[in-house]
Design a protein around this motif. Structure first.
Motif, PDB file in Angstrom:
ATOM      1  N   ILE A  22      14.516 -13.992  42.507  1.00 45.97           N
ATOM      2  CA  ILE A  22      14.300 -13.497  41.093  1.00 45.97           C
ATOM      3  C   ILE A  22      13.117 -12.771  40.983  1.00 45.97           C
ATOM      4  O   ILE A  22      12.019 -12.870  41.674  1.00 45.97           O
ATOM      5  N   THR A  23      13.342 -11.511  40.594  1.00 45.92           N
ATOM      6  CA  THR A  23      12.137 -10.565  40.376  1.00 45.92           C
ATOM      7  C   THR A  23      11.517 -10.755  38.942  1.00 45.92           C
ATOM      8  O   THR A  23      12.176 -10.622  38.027  1.00 45.92           O
ATOM      9  N   ILE A  24      10.264 -11.049  38.767  1.00 45.76           N
ATOM     10  CA  ILE A  24       9.615 -11.205  37.585  1.00 45.76           C
ATOM     11  C   ILE A  24       8.480  -9.910  37.822  1.00 45.76           C
ATOM     12  O   ILE A  24       7.666  -9.999  38.697  1.00 45.76           O
TER      13      ILE A  24
ATOM     14  N   CYS B  18       5.317  -8.297  35.470  1.00 46.69           N
ATOM     15  CA  CYS B  18       4.138  -8.316  34.335  1.00 46.69           C
ATOM     16  C   CYS B  18       3.290  -7.128  34.230  1.00 46.69           C
ATOM     17  O   CYS B  18       3.211  -6.495  35.107  1.00 46.69           O
TER      18      CYS B  18
ATOM     19  N   GLY C 231       8.563 -10.206  31.868  1.00 45.98           N
ATOM     20  CA  GLY C 231       9.733 -11.105  32.124  1.00 45.98           C
ATOM     21  C   GLY C 231      10.441 -10.842  33.558  1.00 45.98           C
ATOM     22  O   GLY C 231      10.005 -10.243  34.261  1.00 45.98           O
ATOM     23  N   HIS C 232      12.049 -11.474  33.543  1.00 45.01           N
ATOM     24  CA  HIS C 232      12.754 -11.342  34.555  1.00 45.01           C
ATOM     25  C   HIS C 232      13.637  -9.861  34.461  1.00 45.01           C
ATOM     26  O   HIS C 232      14.061  -9.466  33.535  1.00 45.01           O
ATOM     27  N   ALA C 233      13.464  -9.288  35.674  1.00 49.78           N
ATOM     28  CA  ALA C 233      14.208  -7.940  35.947  1.00 49.78           C
ATOM     29  C   ALA C 233      15.675  -8.250  36.305  1.00 49.78           C
ATOM     30  O   ALA C 233      15.869  -9.509  36.899  1.00 49.78           O
ATOM     31  N   GLU C 234      16.507  -7.417  35.947  1.00 54.62           N
ATOM     32  CA  GLU C 234      17.946  -7.458  36.497  1.00 54.62           C
ATOM     33  C   GLU C 234      18.069  -7.555  37.908  1.00 54.62           C
ATOM     34  O   GLU C 234      17.185  -6.927  38.444  1.00 54.62           O
TER      35      GLU C 234
ATOM     36  N   PRO D 101      10.477  -3.665  39.475  1.00 54.56           N
ATOM     37  CA  PRO D 101       9.444  -4.220  38.209  1.00 54.56           C
ATOM     38  C   PRO D 101       9.065  -2.763  37.539  1.00 54.56           C
ATOM     39  O   PRO D 101       8.968  -2.911  36.402  1.00 54.56           O
TER      40      PRO D 101
END
Length: 63
Positions: free
Chosen positions: A2-4, A6, A37-40, A45
């Motif tokens: 999961i890529t987050i 900020c 938030g969360h990237a697809e 990012p």
């Protein structure tokens, strides 16, 4: 994975824009955090933070 992503938004007076999560948030309710938030899947990012939603947030913070 999961890529987050900020973003730190700091104005000319050195004030930092923070986000207060509401009490119904799944993770860390009622906690302060950075906008993001969360990237697809496959989205970098940088591309996520360049989305129209984040562009409007940056423009609003800059004014």
């Amino acid at each position: 994975m999961i890529t987050i992503a900020c973003v730190l938004l700091v104005d000319r007076d050195g004030r930092l824009l923070m986000q207060l999560r509401d009490g119904n948030a799944t993770f860390h309710p009622n906690a302060w955090g950075l906008p993001g938030g969360h990237a697809e899947a496959g989205e970098t990012p940088e591309r996520f933070l360049a989305s129209p939603e984040h562009a409007r947030l940056t423009a609003a913070a800059a004014s």
